[in-house]
Design a protein around this motif. Sequence first.
Motif, PDB file in Angstrom:
ATOM      1  N   ARG A 203       0.961  -1.270  -0.014  1.00  0.00           N
ATOM      2  CA  ARG A 203      -0.135  -0.089   0.102  1.00  0.00           C
ATOM      3  C   ARG A 203       0.878   1.322  -0.154  1.00  0.00           C
ATOM      4  NH1 ARG A 203      -5.087  -0.197   2.702  1.00  0.00           N
ATOM      5  NH2 ARG A 203      -4.392  -1.532   4.090  1.00  0.00           N
ATOM      6  N   SER A 228       1.367  -6.832  -2.194  1.00  0.00           N
ATOM      7  CA  SER A 228       0.388  -7.403  -0.898  1.00  0.00           C
ATOM      8  C   SER A 228      -1.036  -7.217  -1.208  1.00  0.00           C
ATOM      9  CB  SER A 228       0.697  -6.122   0.231  1.00  0.00           C
ATOM     10  OG  SER A 228      -0.057  -4.972  -0.256  1.00  0.00           O
ATOM     11  N   ARG A 229      -1.895  -7.703  -0.490  1.00  0.00           N
ATOM     12  CA  ARG A 229      -3.414  -7.691  -0.802  1.00  0.00           C
ATOM     13  C   ARG A 229      -3.630  -6.327  -0.860  1.00  0.00           C
ATOM     14  NH1 ARG A 229      -8.505  -9.174   2.979  1.00  0.00           N
ATOM     15  NH2 ARG A 229      -9.957  -8.287   1.529  1.00  0.00           N
ATOM     16  N   GLN A 242      -0.777 -11.077  -5.982  1.00  0.00           N
ATOM     17  CA  GLN A 242      -0.821 -11.213  -4.715  1.00  0.00           C
ATOM     18  C   GLN A 242      -0.025 -12.250  -3.913  1.00  0.00           C
ATOM     19  OE1 GLN A 242      -4.732 -10.535  -2.840  1.00  0.00           O
ATOM     20  NE2 GLN A 242      -4.368 -12.021  -1.380  1.00  0.00           N
ATOM     21  N   ILE A 243       0.713 -12.060  -3.018  1.00  0.00           N
ATOM     22  CA  ILE A 243       1.707 -13.114  -2.326  1.00  0.00           C
ATOM     23  C   ILE A 243       1.176 -13.084  -0.769  1.00  0.00           C
ATOM     24  CG2 ILE A 243       3.779 -13.516  -1.207  1.00  0.00           C
ATOM     25  CD1 ILE A 243       4.810 -11.862  -3.826  1.00  0.00           C
ATOM     26  N   THR A 246      -3.645 -16.020   0.942  1.00  0.00           N
ATOM     27  CA  THR A 246      -4.850 -16.263  -0.214  1.00  0.00           C
ATOM     28  C   THR A 246      -4.231 -16.000  -1.346  1.00  0.00           C
ATOM     29  OG1 THR A 246      -5.605 -13.949   0.401  1.00  0.00           O
ATOM     30  CG2 THR A 246      -6.660 -15.887   1.392  1.00  0.00           C
ATOM     31  N   GLY A 259       7.200  -1.107   1.228  1.00  0.00           N
ATOM     32  CA  GLY A 259       6.179  -0.280   1.637  1.00  0.00           C
ATOM     33  C   GLY A 259       5.043  -1.338   1.869  1.00  0.00           C
ATOM     34  N   SER A 261       3.535  -3.625   5.085  1.00  0.00           N
ATOM     35  CA  SER A 261       3.821  -3.746   6.659  1.00  0.00           C
ATOM     36  C   SER A 261       4.331  -5.174   7.221  1.00  0.00           C
ATOM     37  CB  SER A 261       2.506  -3.200   7.509  1.00  0.00           C
ATOM     38  OG  SER A 261       1.476  -3.985   7.107  1.00  0.00           O
ATOM     39  N   GLN A 265      -0.828 -12.263   7.288  1.00  0.00           N
ATOM     40  CA  GLN A 265      -1.250 -13.350   6.035  1.00  0.00           C
ATOM     41  C   GLN A 265      -0.410 -12.864   4.974  1.00  0.00           C
ATOM     42  OE1 GLN A 265      -3.090 -11.012   7.919  1.00  0.00           O
ATOM     43  NE2 GLN A 265      -4.559 -12.093   8.423  1.00  0.00           N
ATOM     44  N   HIS A 266       0.537 -11.860   4.852  1.00  0.00           N
ATOM     45  CA  HIS A 266       1.535 -11.597   3.991  1.00  0.00           C
ATOM     46  C   HIS A 266       2.673 -12.511   3.926  1.00  0.00           C
ATOM     47  CE1 HIS A 266       3.409  -9.564   0.301  1.00  0.00           C
ATOM     48  NE2 HIS A 266       4.346  -9.549   1.264  1.00  0.00           N
ATOM     49  N   ASN A 280      11.081   0.311   4.406  1.00  0.00           N
ATOM     50  CA  ASN A 280       9.642   0.871   4.962  1.00  0.00           C
ATOM     51  C   ASN A 280       9.983   2.130   5.803  1.00  0.00           C
ATOM     52  OD1 ASN A 280       7.242   1.135   6.738  1.00  0.00           O
ATOM     53  ND2 ASN A 280       6.728  -0.964   5.944  1.00  0.00           N
ATOM     54  N   LYS A 281       8.956   3.186   5.790  1.00  0.00           N
ATOM     55  CA  LYS A 281       9.409   4.309   6.458  1.00  0.00           C
ATOM     56  C   LYS A 281       9.152   4.339   7.940  1.00  0.00           C
ATOM     57  CE  LYS A 281       4.957   6.787   5.972  1.00  0.00           C
ATOM     58  NZ  LYS A 281       4.325   7.660   5.165  1.00  0.00           N
ATOM     59  N   ASP A 298      12.027   6.478   3.115  1.00  0.00           N
ATOM     60  CA  ASP A 298      11.108   6.739   2.209  1.00  0.00           C
ATOM     61  C   ASP A 298      11.451   6.020   1.073  1.00  0.00           C
ATOM     62  OD1 ASP A 298       9.007   7.708   0.699  1.00  0.00           O
ATOM     63  OD2 ASP A 298       9.925   9.709   0.403  1.00  0.00           O
ATOM     64  N   LEU A 299      10.509   5.081   0.470  1.00  0.00           N
ATOM     65  CA  LEU A 299      10.756   4.127  -0.490  1.00  0.00           C
ATOM     66  C   LEU A 299      10.832   4.878  -1.766  1.00  0.00           C
ATOM     67  CD1 LEU A 299       7.879   3.584  -2.660  1.00  0.00           C
ATOM     68  CD2 LEU A 299       7.188   3.028  -0.480  1.00  0.00           C
TER      69      LEU A 299
HETATM   70  C1  LIG Z   1      -8.478 -13.685   5.304  1.00  0.00           C
HETATM   71  C2  LIG Z   1      -7.450 -12.869   4.868  1.00  0.00           C
HETATM   72  C3  LIG Z   1      -6.534 -13.115   4.001  1.00  0.00           C
HETATM   73  C4  LIG Z   1      -5.658 -12.104   3.678  1.00  0.00           C
HETATM   74  N1  LIG Z   1      -4.802 -12.613   2.821  1.00  0.00           N
HETATM   75  C5  LIG Z   1      -3.635 -11.935   2.365  1.00  0.00           C
HETATM   76  C6  LIG Z   1      -2.732 -12.206   1.364  1.00  0.00           C
HETATM   77  O1  LIG Z   1      -2.821 -13.212   0.855  1.00  0.00           O
HETATM   78  N2  LIG Z   1      -1.640 -11.378   1.024  1.00  0.00           N
HETATM   79  C7  LIG Z   1      -1.270 -10.174   1.841  1.00  0.00           C
HETATM   80  O2  LIG Z   1      -0.512  -9.476   1.499  1.00  0.00           O
HETATM   81  N3  LIG Z   1      -2.330  -9.727   2.682  1.00  0.00           N
HETATM   82  C8  LIG Z   1      -3.568 -10.387   2.894  1.00  0.00           C
HETATM   83  N4  LIG Z   1      -4.368 -10.017   3.916  1.00  0.00           N
HETATM   84  C9  LIG Z   1      -4.617  -8.543   4.175  1.00  0.00           C
HETATM   85  C10 LIG Z   1      -3.350  -8.413   5.416  1.00  0.00           C
HETATM   86  O3  LIG Z   1      -3.979  -8.472   6.662  1.00  0.00           O
HETATM   87  C11 LIG Z   1      -2.932  -6.936   5.192  1.00  0.00           C
HETATM   88  O4  LIG Z   1      -3.923  -5.974   5.525  1.00  0.00           O
HETATM   89  C12 LIG Z   1      -2.108  -6.527   4.113  1.00  0.00           C
HETATM   90  O5  LIG Z   1      -0.997  -7.613   3.974  1.00  0.00           O
HETATM   91  C13 LIG Z   1      -1.602  -5.152   4.140  1.00  0.00           C
HETATM   92  O6  LIG Z   1      -0.890  -4.780   3.003  1.00  0.00           O
HETATM   93  P1  LIG Z   1       0.249  -3.603   2.893  1.00  0.00           P
HETATM   94  O7  LIG Z   1       1.366  -4.080   3.991  1.00  0.00           O
HETATM   95  O8  LIG Z   1       0.667  -3.097   1.688  1.00  0.00           O
HETATM   96  O9  LIG Z   1      -0.356  -2.289   3.587  1.00  0.00           O
HETATM   97  P2  LIG Z   1      -0.275  -1.731   5.141  1.00  0.00           P
HETATM   98  O10 LIG Z   1      -0.415  -2.622   5.989  1.00  0.00           O
HETATM   99  O11 LIG Z   1      -1.220  -0.443   5.084  1.00  0.00           O
HETATM  100  O12 LIG Z   1       1.146  -1.296   4.949  1.00  0.00           O
HETATM  101  C14 LIG Z   1       1.700  -0.212   4.207  1.00  0.00           C
HETATM  102  C15 LIG Z   1       3.157   0.118   4.652  1.00  0.00           C
HETATM  103  O13 LIG Z   1       3.854   1.006   3.802  1.00  0.00           O
HETATM  104  C16 LIG Z   1       4.561   1.712   4.697  1.00  0.00           C
HETATM  105  N5  LIG Z   1       4.913   2.942   3.904  1.00  0.00           N
HETATM  106  C17 LIG Z   1       3.913   3.949   3.393  1.00  0.00           C
HETATM  107  N6  LIG Z   1       4.362   4.935   2.780  1.00  0.00           N
HETATM  108  C18 LIG Z   1       5.571   4.636   2.654  1.00  0.00           C
HETATM  109  C19 LIG Z   1       7.063   5.176   1.869  1.00  0.00           C
HETATM  110  N7  LIG Z   1       6.575   6.664   1.263  1.00  0.00           N
HETATM  111  N8  LIG Z   1       8.118   4.767   1.876  1.00  0.00           N
HETATM  112  C20 LIG Z   1       8.386   3.670   2.925  1.00  0.00           C
HETATM  113  N9  LIG Z   1       7.067   3.048   3.267  1.00  0.00           N
HETATM  114  C21 LIG Z   1       6.044   3.453   3.473  1.00  0.00           C
HETATM  115  C22 LIG Z   1       3.896   1.885   6.064  1.00  0.00           C
HETATM  116  O14 LIG Z   1       4.834   2.287   6.841  1.00  0.00           O
HETATM  117  C23 LIG Z   1       3.339   0.637   6.120  1.00  0.00           C
HETATM  118  O15 LIG Z   1       4.141  -0.150   6.907  1.00  0.00           O
HETATM  119  C24 LIG Z   1      -5.589 -10.882   4.109  1.00  0.00           C
HETATM  120  C25 LIG Z   1      -6.412 -10.515   5.107  1.00  0.00           C
HETATM  121  C26 LIG Z   1      -7.390 -11.408   5.484  1.00  0.00           C
HETATM  122  C27 LIG Z   1      -8.341 -10.697   6.526  1.00  0.00           C
END
Ligand SMILES: Cc1cc2nc3c(=O)[nH]c(=O)nc-3n(C[C@H](O)[C@H](O)[C@H](O)COP(=O)(O)OP(=O)(O)OC[C@H]3O[C@@H](n4cnc5c(N)ncnc54)[C@H](O)[C@@H]3O)c2cc1C
Lengths: 311, 248
Positions: A203, A228-229, A242-243, A246, A259, A261, A265-266, A280-281, A298-299
């Motif tokens: 994200r 990520s999801r 998606q990794i 699921t 970027g 977290s 699940q990831h 990650n920041k 900052d990525l």
């Molecule tokens: C049943 C179920 C199944 C799921 N299956 C999966 C799955 O298969 N795969 C999966 O990935 N998720 C899955 N999820 C979702 C999972 O729980 C998380 O919500 C998801 O992985 C979060 O994605 P993320 O890390 O990209 O986003 P976030 O958790 O929002 O993290 C974003 C990160 O980016 C960092 N960031 C933001 N801006 C910058 C910047 N400029 N520079 C550097 N860093 C920055 C932030 O510090 C933060 O750590 C599932 C959830 C459920 C309920």
Amino acid sequence: MTRVLLIAEHDGAELNLSTAKSMSCASQIGETDVAVFSNGADSLATSAATLAGAARVLHASRPENAKPLAAVLAPQIAKLAADYTHVLAPSTTFGKDVLPRVAALLGAPQVSDIMSVESERSYKRPIYAGNVIVQVSVPDNCTVCGTVRIASFKAAATDGNAEITAVSPDADLPAHTRYIDLQAQVSERPDLQSAMRVVSGGRGVGSAENFEIIYGLADKLSAAVGASRAAVDAGYVPNDMQIGQTGKIIAPDLYIAVGISGAIQHVTGIKDAGTIVAINKDAEAPIFALADFGLVGDLFSIVPDLEKKLG
Amino acid sequence: MKILVCVKRVIDYNVRVQINRQGDGVITDGVKMSVNPFDEIAVEEALQIRDRGDADEIVAVSIGTSASQQQLRTALAMGADRAILVESDDEIQPLAAARVFHKLVEKEQPGLVFLGKQAIDDDSNQTGQMLAALWQRPQATSASSFELNGETARVTREVDAGLEIIDIDLPAVVTVDLRLNEPRFVKMPDIMKAKRKPLETIALSELGIDAPPALETKNYEPPPQRQAGIMVETVDELIAALRDRGVL
Ligand SMILES: Cc1cc2nc3c(=O)[nH]c(=O)nc-3n(C[C@H](O)[C@H](O)[C@H](O)COP(=O)(O)OP(=O)(O)OC[C@H]3O[C@@H](n4cnc5c(N)ncnc54)[C@H](O)[C@@H]3O)c2cc1C
Ligand SMILES: Nc1ncnc2c1ncn2[C@@H]1O[C@H](COP(=O)(O)O)[C@@H](O)[C@H]1O
């Protein structure tokens, strides 16, 4: 005697690498035959015959087998299964779709996501998004049906020379399910599930346009691109990237999470990676707890800089 | 048309699951339980079909202990019309669950059965496919889009290679993936209303189902833990460290 039937996965032209990986699991259990379901495409049977450890290749060719429809394949597999103690398929979306349908026809339970073979009828598998590993045993009075967690096994060599037999299992095939289309991403990049290196965005990348910097780094490294999801849900990239629990379970030599977290699940999708790098920041992001190398920042400045300095 | 939706009670996905001291299960005492996230999506999809006028009754079904009433009440609060709990204190594996649902399907004669693609406790991803086999009807697994066209449906499935599109004749079994829809939030008045909706309980033993062969599960262990590595300060340091490891 133990006899394993492994269901080959392919796209109509080539065997999927998941077949060779599942072959390694099957060989640990016992003598293995590989079943190829297709419409013609004899080259699929020929390449299955090269899988080291394959005793025989059973080739079931008929027009209905042109596309992998579970409702069409399952009755044929169940028919062939009469001569086997075990039926295995890769734990990919293909195997997950078809094998439970086979197991139900055989009145047998299924072991999903086999990580290791403990004995002929006993296996380790992950539950709770990989947070717990259990050992499951299949009772003696039924066929062992299992899907193979492909990230846990190395691909079998391809120096074999198995005999190919044409088969036509006699089963009623339903017409209630019809294949329409596959919308596949055409990509020049390496395949996510077999790539040695993977760069993934989450994200934090912020938009589809911003993902270009992830692609840029990936191309410099000859890496596949994952996500990520959250990144998929937000529409930055398509679902097949998606990794995780699921999505796809991968085991590259190098994984760079940008970027992301590090939600459980990831993380369950990358635990078998050789080296994990996190960018990650947020210094508190959970991904740093399992990364071999972490860089806080900052990525948008780090990733282009990294790409440039890799020369 | 009637739609059956399967709703499983599982440990909430935010909980960090702990193995019990004997190593023969996970700790559930005092742990937050929820509707399996995929099953909420299944309920939502059924409700949207009814809201469009293509279904007239949504029946939520679950197999489990009496505590599973809680998750069925959530489905009722979301908007399901009635619920059936097949009560059992024993662990129910996918093949057994599929046999139970097949029995309910014979009784209820639905046009569609929606399930989650997987339960996030056992991560089996089997029950829908097994039900479809026993019922000898189509299956569309990992659905990310569902379009009803009279007696058939067009389903988009999330597969490793991308998106696969299939047509299925009804009645059929559909298992849902995360991107199919966004489940609605339950509001307070809906929770009150749900208390008055019918929830029937049937003992598993009353259904007259042959117990299928079951897997024996033992040795609950944590996965091998990865150690936190080192934090580097700069891109140059990172490149040097990766070269040192031989991965660049
Ligand atoms: C049943 C179920 C199944 C799921 N299956 C999966 C799955 O298969 N795969 C999966 O990935 N998720 C899955 N999820 C979702 C999972 O729980 C998380 O919500 C998801 O992985 C979060 O994605 P993320 O890390 O990209 O986003 P976030 O958790 O929002 O993290 C974003 C990160 O980016 C960092 N960031 C933001 N801006 C910058 C910047 N400029 N520079 C550097 N860093 C920055 C932030 O510090 C933060 O750590 C599932 C959830 C459920 C309920
Ligand atoms: N005991 C149960 N009660 C209700 N639904 C269930 C039960 N077991 C499985 N299911 C349904 O089957 C789906 C897949 O479960 P599984 O095959 O265990 O991964 C779940 O998402 C539920 O919709």
